[in-house]
Design an enzyme around this catalytic site. Structure first.
Site, PDB file in Angstrom:
ATOM      1  N   HIS A   9       1.960  -4.790  10.035  1.00  0.00           N
ATOM      2  CA  HIS A   9       3.190  -4.404  10.461  1.00  0.00           C
ATOM      3  C   HIS A   9       4.238  -3.375   9.637  1.00  0.00           C
ATOM      4  CE1 HIS A   9       7.328  -4.920  12.982  1.00  0.00           C
ATOM      5  NE2 HIS A   9       7.466  -4.768  10.893  1.00  0.00           N
ATOM      6  N   GLU A  10       4.335  -3.965   8.595  1.00  0.00           N
ATOM      7  CA  GLU A  10       4.415  -3.039   7.104  1.00  0.00           C
ATOM      8  C   GLU A  10       4.184  -2.172   6.802  1.00  0.00           C
ATOM      9  OE1 GLU A  10       7.722  -4.819   6.832  1.00  0.00           O
ATOM     10  OE2 GLU A  10       7.506  -6.573   7.391  1.00  0.00           O
ATOM     11  N   HIS A  45       5.557   0.699   8.745  1.00  0.00           N
ATOM     12  CA  HIS A  45       6.447   1.059   8.394  1.00  0.00           C
ATOM     13  C   HIS A  45       6.179   1.717   7.507  1.00  0.00           C
ATOM     14  CE1 HIS A  45       9.145  -1.170  10.813  1.00  0.00           C
ATOM     15  NE2 HIS A  45       9.025  -2.369  10.371  1.00  0.00           N
TER      16      HIS A  45
END
Length: 379
Positions: free
Chosen positions: A33-34, A37
Site C-alpha cells: 500500500h505505502e 503512494h
C-alpha cells in the site's frame, strides 16, 4: 525444570505460530500500500521525507541518497509515507513549514503539486492493494488451477427457501438476479452475502427456462480457518455426478484474467457486506481487528503457506476498500477534498479541512475501538 520450561514453550509456539504469520501478513499488505503512494509520488516528482512500516519509535532505519528515511517502527499496525511539506503521517499540509521550505523543496512539496498529481499519488495506495490481490490469485491459478462444478441442483432440502420457490433437482442455474452463472460456486457467491434479500433465479428445466424467487436464510457455518460465519443459503446441494467436478488449468495469460475476475468478485462482495452492515443487516461480529487477523493468520499458517498468501490477498482488498471510504484521514477523504478542489478550482478552505479532519479522525478512532471490542469482548 519441566514446570518452568512449559510456559516458555507455549510462548514460543504462540510467537512462531501466531505473531510471526500476523506480522508477515500485515507487513506485506502495508508495504505494498505505502509503496504505491511512494512510487507514484516519486513518478510525479514529489519529494519523500520518510517511508515507514509501523508507527511510533524507529527500530531500524537508513537514509537513502535522495534523503528519504526508510524506517521499521515499533507499532506494526500500519505505515505511512511522509512527503515534503506534510505536517505528519496523515499528509496534512504544514502551513508554517511550507513557508520555511527552500524554493527547491517547494517545487517538490506534496501540497504545491497540481491536484491530479496529488490524487494519483493518494489513489495509488489502494490501487496497489488491488493489484497485489490480482497477482496473488493469478499465481495461485497458474500454479494450482481450480476445481469447478456445473451449476446443477442435485438435491433440494425440504422446507428450504429453494423448495418453497419451486426449485427442483436437475434444474440448472442460468442467472441469479440478472447475473449469469457458469459454475455452482458462482451461485454460492451470489447467494451467500444476500441473506434476507429476495433473489430471482432463472433456471433451465427440460429444455426451457423457468423463473423462481427465493430468499436466502442466514445460517451459521464454520469456515476453513475455524471462524464462525453467517452466510445466506437457499437449501440446494450439488454432487459429483451432476456437477461433473473437474480441475481447470490456466495459462499465464488466462490466470491473470481469472485473477482480475476473482479480485473484482471479492471487491463486490466486500462492498456489499459494508453496505448491509451500515444498514444493520449484517452481523457486527463478522468485523475484526488486529486480534482476529492474528488468529486467522496463525490458523492459515497452520494449513500451509498458500493459505497464508490467500489471507494476504483478502486482507489487501479489505485495506484497499476501507482506505477509499470518503473519511479523512483515509485516502478516500483526501480524494474527496481533491475532487472538490477540482470542481471549485481552488483549495478547500483550511478551516473546513481542519474541522472535517478532526471529525474524520474521531470516526476512525471509534471504528478502531469498535473492532478491538469485537475482538476482545463483543463476540
Amino acid at each position: 525444570m519441566t514446570d518452568i520450561a512449559v510456559p516458555f514453550l507455549g510462548l514460543g509456539n504462540f510467537l512462531i505460530g501466531t505473531i510471526v504469520p500476523f506480522l508477515f501478513v500485515l507487513t506485506v499488505v502495508v508495504f505494498v500500500h505505502e509503496m504505491g503512494h511512494y512510487l507514484v509520488g516519486r513518478w510525479c516528482g514529489i519529494g519523500v521525507r520518510a517511508f515507514s512500516i509501523g508507527f511510533g519509535p524507529e527500530l531500524l532505519g537508513f537514509t537513502d541518497r535522495r534523503g528519504t528515511r526508510w524506517r521499521l517502527s515499533a507499532i506494526p499496525l500500519g505505515g505511512y509515507v511522509k512527503f515534503v511539506g506534510d505536517v505528519g503521517a496523515a499528509s496534512q499540509p504544514d502551513a508554517e513549514g511550507l513557508d520555511e521550505l527552500s524554493d527547491e523543496e517547494r517545487n517538490v512539496a506534496f501540497h504545491t503539486q497540481p491536484v491530479w498529481k496529488r490524487a494519483a499519488t493518494v489513489f495509488a495506495g489502494p490501487l496497489f492493494n488491488f493489484l497485489l490481490t490480482i497477482v496473488v490469485f493469478a499465481v495461485m491459478f497458474a500454479m494450482f488451477g481450480r476445481y469447478v462444478s456445473e451449476p446443477i441442483v442435485a438435491e433440494v432440502r425440504p422446507d428450504s427457501p429453494a423448495a418453497q420457490a419451486g426449485i427442483e433437482p436437475g434444474d440448472r442455474f442460468v442467472s441469479v438476479n440478472g447475473v449469469r452463472v457458469e459454475t455452482f460456486t458462482d451461485v454460492q457467491r451470489l447467494v451467500s452475502g444476500r441473506a434476507g434479500d429476495p433473489l430471482t433465479f432463472v433456471l433451465e428445466r427440460d429444455g426451457r427456462q423457468v423463473e423462481a424467487v427465493a430468499t436466502p436464510e442466514a445460517t451459521e457455518q464454520t469456515d476453513a480457518l475455524g471462524n464462525t460465519i453467517k452466510i445466506g443459503l437457499i437449501g440446494v446441494v450439488n454432487n459429483e455426478e451432476l456437477g461433473q467436478r473437474r480441475m481447470v488449468e490456466y495459462s499465464p495469460l488466462e490466470a491473470v484474467g481469472a485473477g482480475i475476475e476473482e479480485t473484482g468478485s471479492v471487491i463486490a462482495r466486500t462492498g456489499q457486506f459494508l453496505k448491509r452492515l451500515v444498514a444493520g443487516r449484517e452481523d457486527r461480529c463478522q468485523l475484526g481487528g488486529p486480534v482476529k487477523i492474528a488468529d486467522m493468520a496463525g490458523k492459515a499458517a497452520g494449513l500451509g503457506f498458500e493459505w497464508l498468501v490467500q489471507l494476504v490477498a483478502l486482507l489487501s482488498v479489505g485495506i484497499g476498500i476501507l482506505n477509499l471510504l470518503p473519511i479523512p484521514p483515509l485516502d478516500g477523504g483526501h480524494l474527496a477534498f481533491y475532487a472538490l478542489e477540482a470542481v471549485l478550482r481552488r483549495p478547500v478552505p483550511s478551516q473546513v479541512v481542519e474541522v472535517v479532519y478532526r471529525a474524520g479522525m474521531l470516526v476512525v478512532l471509534v471504528f478502531m475501538a469498535f473492532v478491538f471490542w469485537n475482538d476482545l469482548f463483543g463476540c
